[in-house]
Design an enzyme around this catalytic site. Structure first.
Site, PDB file in Angstrom:
ATOM      1  N   GLU A 165       0.824  -1.214   0.000  1.00 40.33           N
ATOM      2  CA  GLU A 165       0.000   0.000   0.000  1.00 40.33           C
ATOM      3  C   GLU A 165       0.858   1.264   0.000  1.00 40.33           C
ATOM      4  OE1 GLU A 165      -3.694   2.141   2.380  1.00 40.33           O
ATOM      5  OE2 GLU A 165      -3.398  -0.029   2.554  1.00 40.33           O
ATOM      6  N   ARG A 205       3.680   1.679  -1.615  1.00 38.69           N
ATOM      7  CA  ARG A 205       4.065   1.890  -3.013  1.00 38.69           C
ATOM      8  C   ARG A 205       2.883   2.438  -3.822  1.00 38.69           C
ATOM      9  NH1 ARG A 205       5.918  -4.065  -3.624  1.00 38.69           N
ATOM     10  NH2 ARG A 205       5.280  -4.107  -1.448  1.00 38.69           N
TER      11      ARG A 205
END
Length: 392
Positions: free
Chosen positions: A62, A64
């Site tokens: 999440e 990224r």
């Protein structure tokens, strides 16, 4: 497993994601890295069903995903897996559990979520920790939300309030107000975990002094504990071995204090400091007078004919009571005929009984000598010892 580029618009964060806190500075650093080098590791998603069919839920990655959205990217490399709720929750937790920037409250909440799918034992094996560690981590969720928030906001190892402090506060979980004051005390006074434990111990031992312990420094808390502890000890049955221990300790401390009482100290202290010193010594004087009065009363009760007569030890000069028999410093017999006003040195005999006492024995008496414990001993010389008097 091969990855493919998915539209960010088709991806949904997981509401049960273990990581709930995303620090802006950290995300900006990740975004800068992605802008420079791209997304090096694909995120992991699973396809959604029902009304959300055609969309994907994030299982891992999440941060990224969020950093890519910050950059305005349209797609992100992703690996698609068909995972059950249990497998998705486990994978998400495993990815984040070992990360240093995942705070302990997030870990505890994640474990709490896993309990819906598996036992404590299985969670422990999955995470590679002991079952006791799993339960200890969950204990932190028993803390009030404001305390948990402290651990979420300050996850770094250098933070003033850390997990160890929070665990100590579990001991007063029924007193949120005091917990919050102690959190501020930890941060303001930079208390370590041991310091906080001392304060908690003091509060539990003497709850009527809680307000004082919450206000004063740890050093003062320790002083108060010693004083209060001594008072409590005096309420317990007294043992003969305790008396001897106290006698030795009092003699040692008295000698140390006497060595420190140099009146030149006043030349180097402020008026405020001298007021504090005088208050301390005056209180000590009052305590000593009360103590001495009780000791005199005890002597008068136990020792028929007790007289408070002070004499000098002939060897080391220590001032002792005549009833001590031996000097407490050098162990010399105190009642020497040679120092007695009733001894006739010319005729080497006692002027009261007429008993023959040679000078050698008079100067160096033994326990079998007539002067040992002699009730008629009369000191020739006045000593420097005087009675203390109470100051009104």
């Amino acid at each position: 497993m091969a990855s493919e580029n998915l539209s960010l618009d088709k991806i949904r964060p997981n509401e049960n994601q273990p990581r709930r806190t995303f620090y802006q500075e950290s995300l900006e650093e990740l975004a800068a890295s992605i802008k420079e080098r791209g997304v090096l590791q694909p995120i992991v998603v699973r396809p959604l069903t029902g009304k959300d069919k055609g969309f994907y839920q994030i299982v891992m990655g999440e941060r990224r995903y969020r950093a890519s959205k910050m950059l305005g990217m349209a797609t992100i490399p992703a690996i698609i897996r068909d995972l059950s709720d249990e497998d998705a929750a486990t994978d998400a937790l495993l990815e984040n559990y070992q990360r240093e920037d995942m705070n302990v409250i997030e870990k505890a909440r994640a474990i709490q979520g896993l309990l819906q799918h598996m036992s404590y034992e299985k969670i422990a094996k999955t995470l590679g920790v002991s079952e006791a560690t799993v339960r200890r981590t969950l204990e932190l969720l028993e803390l009030p939300i404001p305390i948990q928030q402290e651990l979420i906001q300050n996850p770094a190892k250098g933070a003033l309030f850390q997990e160890g402090h929070a665990r100590v506060l579990l001991g007063i979980n029924d007193d949120t107000a005091s917990q919050l004051r102690l959190v501020e005390k930890v941060k303001n006074e930079k208390l370590n975990i041991s310091d906080l434990e001392k304060i908690l111990t003091a509060i539990k031992q003497f709850p009527n002094k809680k307000e004082a312990f919450l206000r004063v420094s740890v050093g003062v808390t320790e002083q108060m504990l010693r004083s209060l502890g001594a008072r409590e000890e005096r309420k317990k049955p007294y043992k003969s071995q305790t008396a001897e221990q106290h006698l030795k300790s009092i003699e040692k401390q008295a000698s140390t204090l006497a060595d420190m009482m140099d009146d030149r100290i006043g030349e180097f202290l402020s008026a405020e400091q001298m007021n504090q010193l005088l208050a301390t010594t005056a209180e000590l004087q009052r305590d000593l007078e009360n103590f001495n009065t009780k000791i005199r009363d005890s002597l008068a009760t136990k020792d028929f004919g007790f007289r408070e007569v002070y004499i000098h030890c002939p060897l080391c000069g220590r001032v002792e009571l005549i009833g001590s028999v031996r000097c407490s410093v050098c162990w010399t017999i105190l009642r020497r005929c040679y120092d007695c006003g009733n001894y006739d040195r010319n005729f080497e005999k006692c002027g009261i009984t007429g008993a023959k006492i040679f000078v050698a024995e008079a100067e160096n008496p033994k326990e079998h000598s007539k002067s040992y414990r002699c009730p008629m001993y009369k000191p020739k010389f006045d000593t420097q010892a005087t009675r203390l008097k109470m100051v009104a």
